[in-house]
Design an enzyme around this catalytic site. Sequence first.
Site, PDB file in Angstrom:
ATOM      1  N   SER A   1     -11.282 -97.177 -56.239  1.00  0.00           N
ATOM      2  CA  SER A   1     -12.528 -97.809 -56.670  1.00  0.00           C
ATOM      3  C   SER A   1     -13.521 -97.948 -55.525  1.00  0.00           C
ATOM      4  O   SER A   1     -14.731 -97.759 -55.705  1.00  0.00           O
ATOM      5  CB  SER A   1     -12.231 -99.186 -57.276  1.00  0.00           C
ATOM      6  OG  SER A   1     -11.362 -99.066 -58.382  1.00  0.00           O
TER       7      SER A   1
ATOM      8  N   HIS B   1     -14.934-102.967 -53.914  1.00  0.00           N
ATOM      9  CA  HIS B   1     -16.055-102.300 -54.591  1.00  0.00           C
ATOM     10  C   HIS B   1     -17.341-102.437 -53.781  1.00  0.00           C
ATOM     11  O   HIS B   1     -18.042-101.452 -53.507  1.00  0.00           O
ATOM     12  CB  HIS B   1     -16.242-102.894 -55.983  1.00  0.00           C
ATOM     13  CG  HIS B   1     -15.044-102.726 -56.850  1.00  0.00           C
ATOM     14  ND1 HIS B   1     -14.852-103.481 -57.997  1.00  0.00           N
ATOM     15  CD2 HIS B   1     -13.961-101.905 -56.758  1.00  0.00           C
ATOM     16  CE1 HIS B   1     -13.712-103.130 -58.569  1.00  0.00           C
ATOM     17  NE2 HIS B   1     -13.155-102.179 -57.826  1.00  0.00           N
TER      18      HIS B   1
END
Length: 280
Positions: A186, A250
């Site tokens: 991610s 993220h």
Amino acid sequence: MSQLLHLHRLSLPQSSLRFRFPPLHRRRAASSPTNSTQPPLQFRPLTVSRSQITCRFSQSDITPQFELDKAKDNRKPQKRANGIFWIILINLGIYLADHFFQVRGIKSLYLYHNFPAWYQFVTATFCHANWNHLSSNLFFLYIFGKLVEEEEGNFGLWLSYLFTGVGANLVSWLVLPRNAVSVGASGAVFGLFAISVLVKMSWDWRKILEVLILGQFVIERVMEAAQASAGLSGTIYGGYSLQTVNHIAHLSGALVGVVLVWLLSKFPSASMDQDVKKSS
């Protein structure tokens, strides 16, 4: 009878029955020049110097072909996106080895925050918690990874993927608790998204609108995939808990992508150097 023959001979003189031509030696003498010292004629092969050869073409004949050749030269060569498929295959292979074949020692590729190995910061970007986590990451990895590879090439894609993935894992290791375990691409996905936006971005309201819509969609989908991996949130591997949603990874992945683009912008590209040499 003799008189008739005599009259016939008189009526047809001898000069009218003959064609007189001048003698051959007289004709040669008449055609030859008076100057006897001039050398005889010599036959030489026909030779023409290159400087005397001139070709004339009309502009209508040569311009279309010139324009076609110029268009071919200015055409940007298309780059085949092969690196992104290798990254996807590596992610799929590690997932199959981990969850289907259960290869012994495969979980040593996870990033254990309590006592991490140096290689785990790299290998954790290729590991995933479950199929939902993997499929969502691979979808956006293909989209943004292909965009980055088309602009920066195979080496640029691998550099961006590893740099953003390792940077996201490093920030997560510094911030998250010591009993946490980090896996997933991610952080690299958010990093590739930021890089693709900055590389292809033009100050046009249409492009800005596309970035806002697509960016919101990416964030929502990645968050949903992270929430879908909640089944492993309570799983313990030797006292370590696998985190459900790593928001730090993220955000840090996107930030590392921005930093990478800024650093690369400080170095002149090879194409710019070639253009300068050609212009000089």
